[in-house]
Design a protein around this motif. Structure first.
Motif, PDB file in Angstrom:
ATOM      1  N   THR A  24     -30.548  35.035  -8.301  1.00  0.00           N
ATOM      2  CA  THR A  24     -29.326  35.368  -7.583  1.00  0.00           C
ATOM      3  C   THR A  24     -28.858  36.727  -8.072  1.00  0.00           C
ATOM      4  OG1 THR A  24     -27.149  34.626  -6.927  1.00  0.00           O
ATOM      5  CG2 THR A  24     -27.744  34.251  -9.207  1.00  0.00           C
ATOM      6  N   ALA A  25     -28.069  37.372  -7.288  1.00  0.00           N
ATOM      7  CA  ALA A  25     -27.585  38.700  -7.671  1.00  0.00           C
ATOM      8  C   ALA A  25     -26.408  38.590  -8.618  1.00  0.00           C
ATOM      9  CB  ALA A  25     -27.152  39.458  -6.414  1.00  0.00           C
ATOM     10  N   GLN A  26     -26.152  39.641  -9.315  1.00  0.00           N
ATOM     11  CA  GLN A  26     -24.938  39.762 -10.104  1.00  0.00           C
ATOM     12  C   GLN A  26     -23.857  40.185  -9.120  1.00  0.00           C
ATOM     13  OE1 GLN A  26     -24.875  39.049 -13.328  1.00  0.00           O
ATOM     14  NE2 GLN A  26     -27.059  38.713 -13.448  1.00  0.00           N
ATOM     15  N   LEU A  70     -31.151  42.588  -5.428  1.00  0.00           N
ATOM     16  CA  LEU A  70     -30.577  41.364  -5.981  1.00  0.00           C
ATOM     17  C   LEU A  70     -29.127  41.178  -5.528  1.00  0.00           C
ATOM     18  CD1 LEU A  70     -32.088  41.497  -9.568  1.00  0.00           C
ATOM     19  CD2 LEU A  70     -32.723  39.942  -7.703  1.00  0.00           C
ATOM     20  N   HIS A  71     -28.387  42.252  -5.456  1.00  0.00           N
ATOM     21  CA  HIS A  71     -27.003  42.178  -4.982  1.00  0.00           C
ATOM     22  C   HIS A  71     -26.960  41.764  -3.509  1.00  0.00           C
ATOM     23  CE1 HIS A  71     -22.721  42.911  -5.266  1.00  0.00           C
ATOM     24  NE2 HIS A  71     -22.788  43.563  -4.127  1.00  0.00           N
ATOM     25  N   ALA A  72     -27.841  42.341  -2.701  1.00  0.00           N
ATOM     26  CA  ALA A  72     -27.891  42.002  -1.277  1.00  0.00           C
ATOM     27  C   ALA A  72     -28.258  40.530  -1.072  1.00  0.00           C
ATOM     28  CB  ALA A  72     -28.880  42.910  -0.543  1.00  0.00           C
ATOM     29  N   LEU A  73     -29.196  40.034  -1.853  1.00  0.00           N
ATOM     30  CA  LEU A  73     -29.594  38.630  -1.733  1.00  0.00           C
ATOM     31  C   LEU A  73     -28.443  37.706  -2.118  1.00  0.00           C
ATOM     32  CD1 LEU A  73     -33.187  38.830  -3.268  1.00  0.00           C
ATOM     33  CD2 LEU A  73     -32.562  38.749  -0.832  1.00  0.00           C
ATOM     34  N   ALA A  76     -25.899  37.754   0.634  1.00  0.00           N
ATOM     35  CA  ALA A  76     -26.363  36.965   1.781  1.00  0.00           C
ATOM     36  C   ALA A  76     -26.066  35.488   1.548  1.00  0.00           C
ATOM     37  CB  ALA A  76     -27.849  37.189   2.017  1.00  0.00           C
ATOM     38  N   ARG A  77     -26.310  35.026   0.351  1.00  0.00           N
ATOM     39  CA  ARG A  77     -26.037  33.622   0.018  1.00  0.00           C
ATOM     40  C   ARG A  77     -24.537  33.332   0.127  1.00  0.00           C
ATOM     41  NH1 ARG A  77     -27.031  28.739   0.512  1.00  0.00           N
ATOM     42  NH2 ARG A  77     -27.002  27.450  -1.337  1.00  0.00           N
ATOM     43  N   GLN A  78     -23.714  34.256  -0.354  1.00  0.00           N
ATOM     44  CA  GLN A  78     -22.259  34.087  -0.271  1.00  0.00           C
ATOM     45  C   GLN A  78     -21.780  34.046   1.179  1.00  0.00           C
ATOM     46  OE1 GLN A  78     -20.748  37.326  -2.602  1.00  0.00           O
ATOM     47  NE2 GLN A  78     -21.079  36.264  -4.544  1.00  0.00           N
ATOM     48  N   LEU A  79     -22.491  34.731   2.066  1.00  0.00           N
ATOM     49  CA  LEU A  79     -22.134  34.732   3.487  1.00  0.00           C
ATOM     50  C   LEU A  79     -22.542  33.443   4.192  1.00  0.00           C
ATOM     51  CD1 LEU A  79     -23.042  38.389   4.520  1.00  0.00           C
ATOM     52  CD2 LEU A  79     -20.754  37.402   4.259  1.00  0.00           C
ATOM     53  N   GLY A  80     -23.323  32.603   3.523  1.00  0.00           N
ATOM     54  CA  GLY A  80     -23.704  31.321   4.101  1.00  0.00           C
ATOM     55  C   GLY A  80     -25.135  31.219   4.567  1.00  0.00           C
ATOM     56  N   PRO A 109     -31.769  28.514  -7.064  1.00  0.00           N
ATOM     57  CA  PRO A 109     -32.882  27.946  -6.299  1.00  0.00           C
ATOM     58  C   PRO A 109     -32.830  28.226  -4.799  1.00  0.00           C
ATOM     59  CG  PRO A 109     -31.450  26.211  -7.151  1.00  0.00           C
ATOM     60  CD  PRO A 109     -30.959  27.505  -7.725  1.00  0.00           C
ATOM     61  N   ALA A 110     -31.687  28.656  -4.288  1.00  0.00           N
ATOM     62  CA  ALA A 110     -31.574  28.943  -2.855  1.00  0.00           C
ATOM     63  C   ALA A 110     -32.114  30.322  -2.498  1.00  0.00           C
ATOM     64  CB  ALA A 110     -30.122  28.843  -2.413  1.00  0.00           C
ATOM     65  N   LEU A 111     -32.374  31.162  -3.501  1.00  0.00           N
ATOM     66  CA  LEU A 111     -32.851  32.512  -3.249  1.00  0.00           C
ATOM     67  C   LEU A 111     -34.286  32.655  -3.728  1.00  0.00           C
ATOM     68  CD1 LEU A 111     -29.810  34.591  -4.533  1.00  0.00           C
ATOM     69  CD2 LEU A 111     -30.180  33.658  -2.266  1.00  0.00           C
ATOM     70  N   GLY A 112     -35.066  33.406  -2.985  1.00  0.00           N
ATOM     71  CA  GLY A 112     -36.427  33.704  -3.397  1.00  0.00           C
ATOM     72  C   GLY A 112     -36.643  35.199  -3.402  1.00  0.00           C
TER      73      GLY A 112
END
Length: 173
Positions: A24-26, A70-73, A76-80, A109-112
Motif C-alpha cells: 500500500t502507499a504511504q 505506491l502513492h497512486a495505488l 486508488a484503494r482509498q477511492l474504492g 493484500p488488496a493491492l498488487g
C-alpha cells in the motif's frame, strides 16, 4: 488526440494479470503529492472510479524508488477500487531495490505491485497486449529512440507525462 480527463466517458474492462507482490502507499507521501503529474493522476483515478470501475492497473515507466506509483495505488484503494495493480519499471537496480523495500513495508493484500529492472521501451512494448489504465512517465522526448513515444502511447489508455502532456485513448469495455 489529447482530451481533458474530466470529460471522459470510461467503460469498465477486466484487468488480467498476476499480482507479484502486495503493498500500500504511504498516504502522506510529500514527494508524490508535489510531483507535477499528481493532479492528472488523481483526476484520471477519479474519472475511472466515477464511471463505475472497480479495478485499475497503473504502470510507472522510469519509476525510480516507486514513491509516485505506491502513492497512486494507495489513493486508488482509498477511492474504492477493489482490485488495484501496479507495475514499476526502471533501469536502476538501486532504485528498484528501494521501491521493492517500500512496497514490503507497506503491505495491503488488496493491492498488487511489482517492480522490474528493464529497458523502459522494451518493458512498455510487453504491456501493449493488455494496456494499463494509466501509464505514468517522464517526458518521452528525452529518449531519442523513435519507438519510445509509440511504446508509451500503446502501453496504456491514459498516458500522463511530466511535460504536461496527457494522451487519452478510447477505453473499451
Amino acid at each position: 488526440m489529447a482530451m481533458n480527463i474530466h470529460t471522459l466517458s470510461i467503460s469498465s474492462r477486466t484487468v488480467v494479470g498476476a499480482v507479484k507482490r502486495t503493498c500500500t502507499a504511504q498516504p502522506g507521501s510529500e514527494a508524490a503529492v508535489h510531483d507535477p503529474r499528481w493532479p492528472r493522476i488523481e483526476a484520471a483515478l477519479l474519472a475511472l472510479r466515477s464511471s463505475g470501475r472497480h479495478a485499475v492497473r497503473i504502470v510507472d515507466a522510469d519509476c525510480g524508488a516507486g514513491t509516485l506509483l505506491l502513492h497512486a495505488l494507495g489513493h486508488a484503494r482509498q477511492l474504492g477500487f477493489t482490485a488495484v495493480e501496479g507495475h514499476g519499471i526502471d533501469r536502476s537496480w538501486l532504485s528498484i531495490g528501494r521501491a521493492r523495500s517500500a512496497a514490503r513495508r507497506a503491505a495491503d493484500p488488496a493491492l498488487g505491485v511489482d517492480f522490474e529492472v528493464a529497458d523502459i521501451v522494451g518493458a512498455l512494448r510487453d504491456e501493449q497486449d493488455l494496456p494499463a489504465d494509466i501509464v505514468i512517465c517522464h517526458d518521452v522526448t528525452r529518449d531519442q529512440r523513435p519507438e519510445a513515444a509509440r511504446a508509451v502511447r500503446n502501453a496504456g489508455r491514459i498516458v500522463i507525462a511530466d511535460d504536461a502532456a496527457c494522451h487519452v485513448q478510447g477505453i473499451a469495455a
